[in-house]
Structures are given as C-alpha cells and as structure tokens.
Design an enzyme around this catalytic site. Structure first.
Site, PDB file in Angstrom:
ATOM      1  CB  CYS A  14      -0.980  -0.036   1.361  1.00  0.00           C
ATOM      2  SG  CYS A  14       0.009   0.201   2.684  1.00  0.00           S
ATOM      3  CB  CYS A  16       4.243  -0.333   2.101  1.00  0.00           C
ATOM      4  SG  CYS A  16       2.958  -1.243   2.972  1.00  0.00           S
ATOM      5  CG  ASP A  44      -2.453 -25.693  -3.688  1.00  0.00           C
ATOM      6  OD1 ASP A  44      -2.590 -24.736  -2.878  1.00  0.00           O
ATOM      7  OD2 ASP A  44      -2.271 -27.065  -3.768  1.00  0.00           O
ATOM      8  CG  ASP A  81      -1.531 -21.198  -1.159  1.00  0.00           C
ATOM      9  OD1 ASP A  81      -1.250 -20.974   0.051  1.00  0.00           O
ATOM     10  OD2 ASP A  81      -1.656 -22.358  -1.703  1.00  0.00           O
ATOM     11  CG  ASP A 130       0.450 -24.460  -5.960  1.00  0.00           C
ATOM     12  OD1 ASP A 130      -0.190 -23.840  -4.782  1.00  0.00           O
ATOM     13  OD2 ASP A 130       0.518 -25.659  -6.071  1.00  0.00           O
TER      14      ASP A 130
END
Lengths: 54, 835
Positions: B126, B129, B528, B720, B724
């Site tokens: 954001c 940050c 997944d 995630d 993967d």
C-alpha cells in the site's frame, strides 16, 4: 505572407528543442515509473522531519 | 456441520454455579499493526499483536518516530475496504551474503562516490509502505535516498558504502516488514527498460510531428476554399513532407519490422495492413508534393502513427516484471551451512558444501542441502514441498530437502545432493523453463488481420479495375490509407488497459492484456487444495457441544498459545467470558483448568481419558478420522461433554464460487500434495463435479499434469504455495490467491490481493465483459473502415474526410472502452482512489 517562411522554420526549431527536452527526461528515467509518484501524493507533508536530528 | 464462523450469543447464563459472568461479551482484539484478530492468549493490554512480526515492526516504527505510517495505512485501507491487510513479514535473517564481494559485483553499481543497489521487497502492499521505505534515510545516516517502484515491488537505494554495510540496511528493511532480495541479474531488465524508453521517445516525436503537420494542413484546408498563393501552397506541402517523411520512417519502424517478420514467417499480424497504409501514404504524398498536384495525406498518417504507438504503449505498460520468481525460490535456501569436520564445525557458504559432508542443522535453521539424517530427532516443516501443514517427523534415515525448516531439535545430516542438484534448484529450473516455453499469445485482432489485408488489397484491385489505371490510382491510394486499421489496432489495448486498471483497483492484479482473452473463455481450472480451496490453517470444523461447553473450553484454552487453542478461540461460538484458574498445559496432550467449580480437560484421547470413567466415543472418532479430521475431546468433571474435529476447513465462499464458475462453463480439477483421502473428502464436500481430483502430488507431478493438459485446452491454475510455482508458470494463466508465497505471486500471471476464492470468479466475469467490449470495439472500427472503403471506391473520399473519419473511429473506440463497466465495485468509494 512571406514572413511564414521565417516563422515556420523557427517554430520547427522550437519544436525540436521541446522534443529534445522530452527525450532527455525519458533517458534520465523520469518517466519509467508512472504509478508510484501518484501514491506519494497521498503522503502528509512531513516537512518538520527535515530538521529532526538524524 | 457448523461453519467455522463465530456467532454472538445472548445474555450471560446464570445457571452455572459460581461462574463469574464478567458481563462483557468476548470481543476479538485487533492487532495494532495489521488489524487482524488476535488470539485471546496474547498478553492483554493496550497493545496487542497477532504475531511476533507485527510486534517487532510496531516497535521499530515507534522507536524511530515513524508512527505516522499507521495513519496513512488506515486512510488507505478505509478507502478500499475489500483489500486484505497482510501481517508483517520479517525473516529475522542476518543478510550477511549481501556484503559478499561477489554479490556486489553482480548487483551493486557505483554512482559517483556512492553506491546503488536495486532490491526486490516482499510486503509492499500500500502507499503507506512506499512512504515508510522511502524514509530509510531517516533510519540510517549512510543512506542518501531510497526510491520505490511500486509496480515492480523494488527499491533503488543510494548509500555510502563506507558508512554502512548493505547487510545492515537489509536487516533494517526486514525489521520494518519488507524482507529484501537481490533484484535479479538486471541485464534483461536493462534491455527492456531501453526498449520502453525508446517507445516513449517515439511517441513524443510522433506527437510533435502530428501536431505540426496538422497545423500545416489547417493552412492548406483554409486556402482550399478561396484559392491560395501558389508559393504558400507549395511551401506548406513541402514543409509537411520534410517533417512527416523522415520522422514517420523512424517512429513507425516497429510496425515495419513487425510486418516484415510476420510476412517472413507467414503469420498474421496487424502490423501488415498498418505498414501498407503508412508506406502507401508516404509514397503517394511525396510524389504528389514533388509533382505539385494530387492529394497528400500526411496529416492523417501522422495522427495514425501517434495513436497506434500510444495504443502499443498502453498495452505494454500493464506488464509487470516477471523475473523475481526464481530469485525468491533461491532465497528459500540459506546462504550458509554449518559443516562438521574432524577439526570442528564451521559456518561456510552453502555452495561450497561437498556431497557426503556432514552438516549440523540447529532448531529454527533452514536446511541448505538435500540429505539423510544421521543423528537427532526433530520435526521439519516441509509445507512448500508437500503442501501439508503437518510437519515431517525426522529421525536417522529420513531424507530431508533443501529449503525446508528444522523446527524442534538439532539434527546431523549427511549431504546427498548439493548446490545445483537439490530439489529446490530443480524447481527453480522448472519454473524458468515453464515460463520460457509458454507459447506466445496472439490477440484475436492479430489473427483476423490476414483476412483483413486480403480484402483491402482486393478492394484496391477492384477500384483500379472500375476506374481504370489513370483515374483509379488516387482512389486506390486513398482506399489503402483510410482503411489503415488505426481503431482496429487500438480496440484491444484500450479496452484491456482500462479493464486492467479497474481490476487493480478492485485488488486483482493482472499482469498483461494478453491474458484477458484466455480468462474469458471456458477452460479447465486446476485448484491447489491447501490455502486455496481451504483456509490453510487448523480450524474447528466440527463441534457437537453446547454453548455452555464452548464457554468452558474457551476459558480453559485462554492460557495456551498453541495453534489449536487459537483455532478454538476463533471458531467456537462466542458467549459469556468465564475465568479459569489452575491452568495447566501438557505439550502433545492438552490443557486442563478449573472454571468456576468445574474441572475441564481439553485435548487428545490419551490426555483426556486417563482419569475418570469416560472413554472416547468410537463411532464419532471413526467418522472424524474418515473425514481427515483430528478428534479433540472435552470432559467436564470427568464426563465427556463434547467432541471436536480439528482440520483444515473449506473456505466459506468456495462452494458458491465453484458453482457459479461451473455455470459459466469452466471445468475443475484438484491437485494437492496432501493425502488422497482428504482430497476425495474435499471433492465430495464441495459437491461439484471434478474431472480429476488427485492427492499426494509433488511439485514436479503438478507441473507435468499442467503441461499435458495445456496441449489440449486452456488451463488456468489457482494456487498459493511455493510448490505451485512451476505449475503456475506453466499454465495458460496462473492465478495466485491472497496469502500466497512470494515466489508463487511472482510466477503467476494474475494475483488476487483479497482473501477467498471470489476474486477468481470476478476475474472470469470481468474478463468476459472486457472481451465483449473488445468485440464491440472491433465491430465499430470495422464499420468505420467499411464506410471509408465504400467512399473511396466510389471516388468520394478527400483528405479532409479522411482526416475526420480516422480520429472519429478512434474516439468511438476510446469512449466505448471507458464507459464499459468491466470490473465493478459493489459500493462506490467516495474518497481518493489510491491506484
């Protein structure tokens, strides 16, 4: 109307200068990131921090 | 089956003897840093944190006078309520390898007397940050500046090497919650940057030329009505020519090059008809200017080149740096290992550990090599490799892999594969190969350009035949120019760019416009399991006790920080707050406490039933185990009060989302590293037809499945975890869900920043709407072209009409792209939109 023969080339020279300035700023990377500056605008003005002890 | 969602119950129950109803209803406390709910066991007080990461970042900010971060973050998240707030990530590493001379040769440049390095940061989510990281000069006097590129997640740091080591800056960034990584070897990025900049300069030149040539045309058109001084007439025509021809030959060269390679390889591409139109215009305009008679179309063509370059730039702008995936994977392996020899134990760089060497791995260390355990007993977190959240029990003889974490005790391991031969290195190579070997995606507009060119050329031939060679040439030339597909070339980039921008505001980041068409058509979606279809953490999936029992359990568990205690606190129904005393926790067993006058025991069968007469209910236990859940028992005063099933719960929105996707025509598959029975149980629970539901798949097996499936149809992969990453890179479109590992986010093509599976549905719906807009754009632009072609064949076109028709078509396409609601917000946000 013969003045146009002077004015138009003059305008072209100015255009070249403008395009040159644009190319210079692109080369310096000023236009690489167009999203982050928009986010920085949201910051509060933190001017006093310049005077804060490091 | 009760869903793991807490319910708020009614008034205090005064039937419980000696229970102190404190009066308040159990409210979840919020972590000060990230706003997520805090388990009740954390120390109560004015400051509570959900994890040690958030706590350390909070104090780092407070001690350095940067607490203004919280106000900024609050404003941002208030404006976009659907964005999930991530917990702070801190790795706590020492980043010693950042000071290595080899590292500096690769990644650090000098900038005058100072040094510059570009680092990729995890956790940039954001604007607050951005603000925080750019305040690095305030935290370290050696740093001159820190500039963040939010789109790429990178920061460019300029600092004085003499005054501070890079590792200390890295540690500072990590303590703030932004673990840094080297930003890749940079050479391809440098080239890409040069290409992007060149495109911008072309646009600038094209725009300047377009404006000026248009002004000359104004003069010529104004003179056309009343007649013009021959000298002035010639002057302006020559001025247009001298300005237009050299600049167009340069600015439009990407199109010429594209057309040339398309012709050579006999593929269809929009650049072919575009180049034809441009070259015909330049040639005929030059001839007309030299001869002094005939029409010139320089104004139309310069505008066309400018708009086409703009469209190309818009389409390219949305691409994000895809390079970081392999670097992030490599970061899983520690840079040093503890090598045990007769002379003692030394800490050496991981790459210098030979095969067969003995390596000591302490509790909490990451393992640097593939090997076999020689001595010691511990638990190892293999979640990135297997997808299972349950740790591997390691004892002599167990095989361990590089990149996993040793959890509980010291191990001595003999290295079997090191350096580039580890499974981790294999995975990195697979991700690289998968992303490199993905076939290029041709837009629909490109595919139909072959047909388009054919028709235009045929019409030109027709015009020549109708009018004869003498009178027909100007008409044919006009035809070729006005049918130049400007709006057609803009149709897809405009609609797609706008859609991608809207999607980003909704928290779905799509990395390129070419994925829109793939996402819109029915395809096979491979899911997944852990963390994607399920929540990925321990929850109470089943609880058959009363609300009163729940209150007793919560009171008893409040003193424990165990994940199961957190699950109980989170998922059991809320009711009155009871107070426990004489709390006792037995590791591996359970907890016991006195609540009021009752003795409450919560835990495993062995722990709970070793006193008293109660025994574990056999059918219930069997039923829970069959569903893949771990049973948890509650006894109150020695009597069985409840049985709970603990496991990984399905996401609340999973079933509904899958049903809706099914209606749209998508087919499903599950690939998981977890056991087959659990995957089967899950498939049954979801109640949707799965083409394939496979468990116990390693990352390599997932990759092979995706590659095989992709040859027959479009495959979307939703995942995630790090296991993967290769599959995500190999799929036609890889979608990483919120909460995913940074490596999978970097390897994926779409990234959802909101929790849940709903973003997948929104992506599908949004892509379909965008495809509809693109199709309307194509139809509109074709209609204009048809109109213009008809006028030219009839001999009715003039440069003025051409100069009006072309921008009109582009404007129509633009308006249609902007007004379409492709990715909608459910409620309008009134405050400033951050992105």
């Amino acid at each position: 109307m013969t003045i146009l023969f002077v004015l138009v080339p003059l305008a072209m020279v100015l255009t070249c200068l403008a395009v040159g300035a644009f190319a210079w700023s692109v080369d310096r990377g000023q236009l690489d990131d167009l999203t982050t500056p928009a986010l920085r605008v949201l910051e509060e003005e933190q001017r006093p921090s310049l005077n804060a002890p490091r | 089956m009760p869903s793991p969602v807490a319910q708020r119950a009614a008034a205090p129950n005064s039937n419980l003897p000696n229970a102190k109803a404190v009066g308040a209803i159990d409210q979840p406390t919020r972590c000060i840093h990230c706003g997520n709910a805090v388990p009740a066991a954390s120390a109560p007080g004015s400051e509570s944190f959900c994890c040690s990461g958030c706590r350390s970042v909070y104090y780092a900010l407070k001690n350095n006078g940067l607490a203004a971060y919280y106000q900024q973050a609050q404003d941002y998240y208030a404006a976009s309520p659907e964005q999930a707030r991530p917990q702070a990530q801190t790795k706590g590493l020492d980043y010693a390898h950042f000071d290595d001379p080899g590292f500096h040769t690769l990644h650090v440049q000098s900038c005058g007397e100072l040094s510059q390095v570009e680092l990729y940061l995890e956790g940039l989510h954001c604007p607050a940050c951005v603000w925080l990281v750019e305040k690095l000069p305030q935290l370290s006097a050696a740093v001159e500046s820190a500039r963040v590129n939010f789109g790429d997640g990178r920061v460019l740091i300029t600092w004085d090497r003499q005054r501070a080591a890079l590792s200390s800056l890295a540690r500072t960034l990590d303590s703030l919650g932004y673990p840094p990584h080297p930003a890749g070897l940079g050479r391809s990025r440098e080239l890409q940057r040069k290409v992007d900049r060149l495109l911008l300069i072309r646009i600038g030149v094209a725009g300047a030329v377009f404006g000026n040539v248009m002004l000359f045309s104004f003069a010529l058109y104004s003179g056309a009505a009343q007649g013009m001084n021959a000298q002035t007439f010639e002057f302006f025509r020559w001025a247009s020519l001298l300005l237009a021809v050299p600049s167009i030959l340069w600015t439009a060269s990407p199109f010429f090059r594209g057309a040339w390679s398309a012709l050579k390889t006999r593929t269809a591409h929009m650049d072919v008809p575009i180049s034809i139109g441009i070259l015909v215009a330049l040639l005929s305009g030059s001839v007309a200017t030299v001869r002094g008679t005939g029409e010139i179309y320089f104004d139309t063509i310069t505008m066309l080149v400018f708009l086409l370059l703009l469209g190309r730039w818009l389409g390219a702008r949305q691409q994000r740096a895809a390079s970081a995936a392999t670097d992030l994977l490599l970061a899983l392996a520690p840079s040093t290992c503890r090598w045990v020899t007769e002379t003692g134990t030394r800490e050496v760089p991981t790459i210098s550990v030979p095969d067969g060497a003995l390596v000591e791995i302490l509790a909490g260390d990451r393992i640097g090599i593939d090997g076999e355990v020689i001595a010691g007993q511990s638990e190892i977190d293999e979640s990135w490799l297997s997808g299972e959240s349950r740790p591997l029990q390691a004892k002599p003889g167990t095989a361990v892999s590089a990149g996993t974490v040793n959890l509980t005790a010291r191990l001595l391991v003999r290295a079997t594969r090191t350096g580039r031969d580890t499974r981790l290195a294999d995975l990195v190579r697979q991700v690289e190969t998968a992303s490199r070997e993905r076939p290029p995606i041709l837009l629909f507009a490109d595919r139909m350009s072959g047909l388009f060119t054919f028709f235009v050329l045929a019409l030109a031939g027709l015009t020549l035949w109708i009018w004869g060679t003498q009178a027909g040439v100007p008409h044919a030339v006009a035809l070729l120019i006005v049918t130049c597909p400007c709006a057609l070339g803009l149709a897809t980039p405009l609609a797609a760019s706008v859609a991608l921008g809207r999607a980003a505001r909704r928290g779905v980041l799509i990395k390129g416009i070419r994925f829109i068409e793939l996402l819109a058509k029915p395809a096979l979606i491979v899911f997944d399991k852990t963390g994607t279809l399920t929540l990925g953490k321990q929850s109470v999936v089943d609880f058959d006790g009363s609300v009163l029992t729940a209150a007793l359990v919560r009171a008893a568990e409040r003193g424990s920080a165990h994940p199961i205690a957190q699950a109980l606190d989170r998922d059991l129904p809320l009711s009155e707050v009871l107070v426990a005393s004489a709390f006792q926790e037995t590791p591996g067993g359970g907890v016991q406490a006195c609540v009021g006058s009752h003795e409450v025991r919560v835990g495993s069968a062995a722990f709970v039933f070793n006193t008293g007469n109660a025994v574990a209910p056999p059918e219930k236990t069997q039923a829970l185990i069959a569903r893949g859940l771990s049973p948890l028992y509650v006894t109150v005063d020695g009597v069985l009060a409840a049985t709970a099933g603990i496991g990984d719960a399905l996401r609340p929105d999973a079933k509904a989302t899958l049903l809706q996707l099914r209606v749209l025509g998508y087919r499903f598959a599950i690939l998981s590293g977890d056991r087959q029975e659990i995957v089967d149980g899950l498939a049954q629970q979801l109640g949707v037809d799965f083409e394939v539901a496979l468990g116990a798949r390693s990352p390599e097996q997932k990759l092979r499945f995706i590659e095989a499936a992709r040859t027959a149809r479009t495959v979307l992969m939703v995942g995630d975890g790090v296991n993967d990453a290769a599959a995500l890179a190999a799929a036609s479109v890889g979608i990483a869900v919120q909460g995913g590992a940074e490596a999978s986010i970097a390897a994926a093509d779409v990234f959802a920043t909101r929790a849940g599976l709903r973003p997948v549905l929104e992506v599908a719906l949004g892509a379909r709407r965008t495809l509809r807009v693109i199709r309307i754009n194509l139809v509109l632009s074709l209609a204009y072209n048809l109109c213009a072609a008809a006028l030219s064949v009839a001999g009715l076109i003039t440069p003025l009409i051409a100069a009006i028709l072309m921008p009109l078509s582009s404007l129509t396409v633009l308006i249609n792209s902007l007004r379409a609601k492709t990715f909608n917000s459910p409620e309008p946000t009134t405050s400033v939109k951050p992105l």
